[in-house]
Design a protein around this motif. Structure first.
Motif, short mmCIF file in Angstrom:
data_model
loop_
_atom_site.label_atom_id
_atom_site.label_comp_id
_atom_site.label_asym_id
_atom_site.label_seq_id
_atom_site.Cartn_x
_atom_site.Cartn_y
_atom_site.Cartn_z
N PRO A 255 -3.31 10.87 -2.46
CA PRO A 255 -3.90 9.88 -1.54
C PRO A 255 -2.92 8.74 -1.27
CG PRO A 255 -4.78 9.58 -3.73
CD PRO A 255 -3.94 10.81 -3.80
N VAL A 256 -3.12 8.10 -0.14
CA VAL A 256 -2.17 7.06 0.26
C VAL A 256 -2.53 5.69 -0.33
CG1 VAL A 256 -3.36 6.33 2.39
CG2 VAL A 256 -0.84 6.25 2.26
N GLU A 257 -3.78 5.53 -0.78
CA GLU A 257 -4.22 4.21 -1.24
C GLU A 257 -3.36 3.66 -2.38
OE1 GLU A 257 -7.44 6.08 1.01
OE2 GLU A 257 -6.21 6.76 -0.68
N PRO A 258 -3.03 4.46 -3.42
CA PRO A 258 -2.16 3.90 -4.47
C PRO A 258 -0.77 3.55 -3.95
CG PRO A 258 -3.31 5.86 -5.25
CD PRO A 258 -3.54 5.79 -3.78
N CYS A 259 -0.30 4.28 -2.95
CA CYS A 259 1.02 3.98 -2.37
C CYS A 259 1.01 2.63 -1.68
CB CYS A 259 1.42 5.09 -1.40
SG CYS A 259 1.48 6.74 -2.12
N ILE A 260 -0.01 2.40 -0.87
CA ILE A 260 -0.11 1.11 -0.17
C ILE A 260 -0.33 -0.03 -1.16
CG2 ILE A 260 -1.47 -0.21 1.49
CD1 ILE A 260 -1.96 2.36 3.03
N SER A 261 -1.11 0.24 -2.22
CA SER A 261 -1.41 -0.80 -3.20
C SER A 261 -0.18 -1.17 -4.03
CB SER A 261 -2.54 -0.34 -4.12
OG SER A 261 -3.75 -0.17 -3.39
N ALA A 262 0.80 -0.28 -4.09
CA ALA A 262 2.04 -0.58 -4.82
C ALA A 262 2.93 -1.56 -4.08
CB ALA A 262 2.80 0.71 -5.10
N LEU A 263 2.63 -1.80 -2.81
CA LEU A 263 3.51 -2.61 -1.96
C LEU A 263 3.13 -4.08 -2.02
CD1 LEU A 263 3.43 -0.33 1.22
CD2 LEU A 263 5.11 -0.28 -0.65
N ASP A 264 4.13 -4.94 -2.03
CA ASP A 264 3.89 -6.37 -1.86
C ASP A 264 3.60 -6.70 -0.41
OD1 ASP A 264 4.41 -8.08 -4.43
OD2 ASP A 264 5.90 -6.48 -4.47
N ALA A 265 4.08 -5.86 0.50
CA ALA A 265 3.80 -6.06 1.92
C ALA A 265 4.03 -4.74 2.66
CB ALA A 265 4.69 -7.15 2.51
N LEU A 266 3.22 -4.52 3.66
CA LEU A 266 3.43 -3.43 4.60
C LEU A 266 4.15 -3.99 5.82
CD1 LEU A 266 2.74 -0.43 5.50
CD2 LEU A 266 0.84 -1.46 6.74
N LEU A 267 5.25 -3.38 6.20
CA LEU A 267 6.00 -3.82 7.38
C LEU A 267 5.71 -2.86 8.53
CD1 LEU A 267 9.46 -4.65 5.75
CD2 LEU A 267 7.36 -6.03 5.83
N VAL A 268 5.37 -3.41 9.69
CA VAL A 268 5.04 -2.60 10.87
C VAL A 268 5.98 -3.02 12.00
CG1 VAL A 268 3.23 -1.88 12.47
CG2 VAL A 268 2.63 -2.51 10.12
N PRO A 269 7.16 -2.39 12.10
CA PRO A 269 8.12 -2.77 13.13
C PRO A 269 7.88 -2.10 14.48
CG PRO A 269 9.10 -1.15 11.66
CD PRO A 269 7.71 -1.42 11.14
#
Length: 396
Positions: free
Chosen positions: A273-287
């Motif tokens: 699942p992607v949720e733990p991956c996103i939760s590991a991030l200090d920020a999501l960057l959307v360029p």
């Protein structure tokens, strides 16, 4: 009966949204008919995991919104379109389909005319370019209703007036009730790559396609490290190339090598699942530029991962700058540096932004409101209560 045709090659944001809608439909009012042109690929597995049956489409050419070049190519595609339309129209008529709900450019082009010739109504769900030929030419002529995922992607130059049959409905999102432990998630990647314990992560999550500007993500990492060379930052890229579009991964790797940040970029591929991956991030960057309304952005907000996104496309409708995230100038990697530094070096700022983002997303984006909105559109275009559609049995 409501038909939902898909190619089947991949599982992207449009598929996740459509499947969420289908699963939540009231079965006493609607009978969904999921149709795959190419079973045995990614979408079949996704449907099977969620207990959704499907039918295989008749063997027809899948039309593309991209036009063939040259006279011979156009003539050939014209004959294919006639054959495709005839077969699909008969397929829909035999199954007494009331509504065809299309969700991407290829399915719009392939099924639109067939739906109307069969006597079914057509709901055209637009999730892409507001300047696209389909939504400006085909949809005004053939669709009974057009629904867009944001105000940004509404057709810009429709050949006929569409305001009477145009709605905006944001995509559905499940609300996580139990959030992953962010520190545990971060440590998992620290261990996976044998990195220093203090390593911090920022991420790119989405398909590797040019519109989403994955190369810019690499350049953002470089721009930040130019300002803060000793900061233990690593960029994680979650996503795979589209089978129908050029693969930007070689350019990403070459750019990272050129800028000397190849060791600070990790290509993660597809992970679920992607949720733990996103939760590991200090920020999501959307360029990204021309982003219709990115699912990942809202999913990050719901998981209390702050978002820094370009001030472009549907991002503007999702984020209040400096309140629920940050908006920066597109195509300028250095514009990401200041807000990213705020989040990485000020725990209070990180908590404030992430809490406000989750509260906003919980209020605005939910499956129930989306399903109810689409259900009302079904009833509107059919002109009667959908309970009179009847229920028929489908098989895989």
């Amino acid at each position: 009966m409501v038909a939902y045709p898909f190619v089947g090659d991949e599982v992207g944001g449009s598929h996740i949204s459509a499947v969420g809608l289908i699963r939540a439909l009231d079965r006493s009012r609607y009978e969904p008919l999921v149709i795959l042109h190419r079973p045995g690929k990614a979408l079949e597995a996704y449907l099977t995991e969620r207990g959704l049956p499907f039918l295989k489409s008749p063997e027809v050419a899948i039309m593309s919104p991209r036009h063939s070049h040259g006279v011979a190519g156009k003539i050939s595609r014209s004959f294919e379109y006639v054959r495709t339309t005839a077969r699909l129209s008969a397929f829909l008529s035999e199954r007494h389909v009331n509504i065809v709900h299309t969700n991407d450019g290829q399915m719009h082009a392939t099924w639109a005319l067939a739906a109307r010739l069969s006597g079914a109504k057509l709901l055209w769900h637009h999730r892409g370019d507001p300047d696209a030929f389909g939504v400006n030419v085909m949809a005004p002529l053939l669709a009974n209703h057009i629904v867009t995922v944001s105000h940004y992607v509404q057709p810009t130059r429709p050949i006929l007036p569409v305001s009477h049959k145009l709605s905006v409905l944001h995509s559905p999102f499940n609300h996580p009730t139990l959030l992953p432990d962010r520190e545990d998630c971060r440590r998992e990647f620290v261990r996976e790559f044998d990195l220093p314990e203090e390593t911090r992560f920022v991420g790119y999550v989405g398909g590797l396609i040019d519109r989403k500007r994955p190369v810019r993500f690499v350049e953002v990492i470089h721009a930040f490290l130019q300002r803060f060379p000793d900061f233990p930052l690593v960029g994680l890229v979650f996503g795979i190339p589209s089978p129908d579009l050029p693969n930007p991964e070689p350019e990403m790797r070459a750019r990272a090598l050129e800028l000397g940040v190849q060791h600070r970029i990790k290509m993660m591929g597809f992970r679920a699942p992607v949720e733990p991956c996103i939760s590991a991030l200090d920020a999501l960057l959307v360029p990204a530029i021309n982003e219709p309304f990115g699912r990942t952005l809202i999913e990050a907000m719901l998981l209390e991962t702050p978002v820094i996104a370009t001030r472009h496309g549907g991002n503007i409708e999702a984020i209040i700058d400096d309140v629920t995230g940050f908006l920066v100038e597109p195509e300028k990697p250095e514009a990401f540096v200041d807000p990213l530094a705020k989040l990485l070096m000020n725990a209070g700022e990180h908590r404030h932004i992430s809490s406000a983002a989750r509260a906003s997303a919980l209020t605005k984006y939910g499956t129930e409101a989306h399903v109810e909105g689409v259900s009302l559109l079904y009833e509107r275009i059919v002109g009667r209560d959908c309970r009179s559609f009847g229920v028929r049995t489908t098989a895989t």
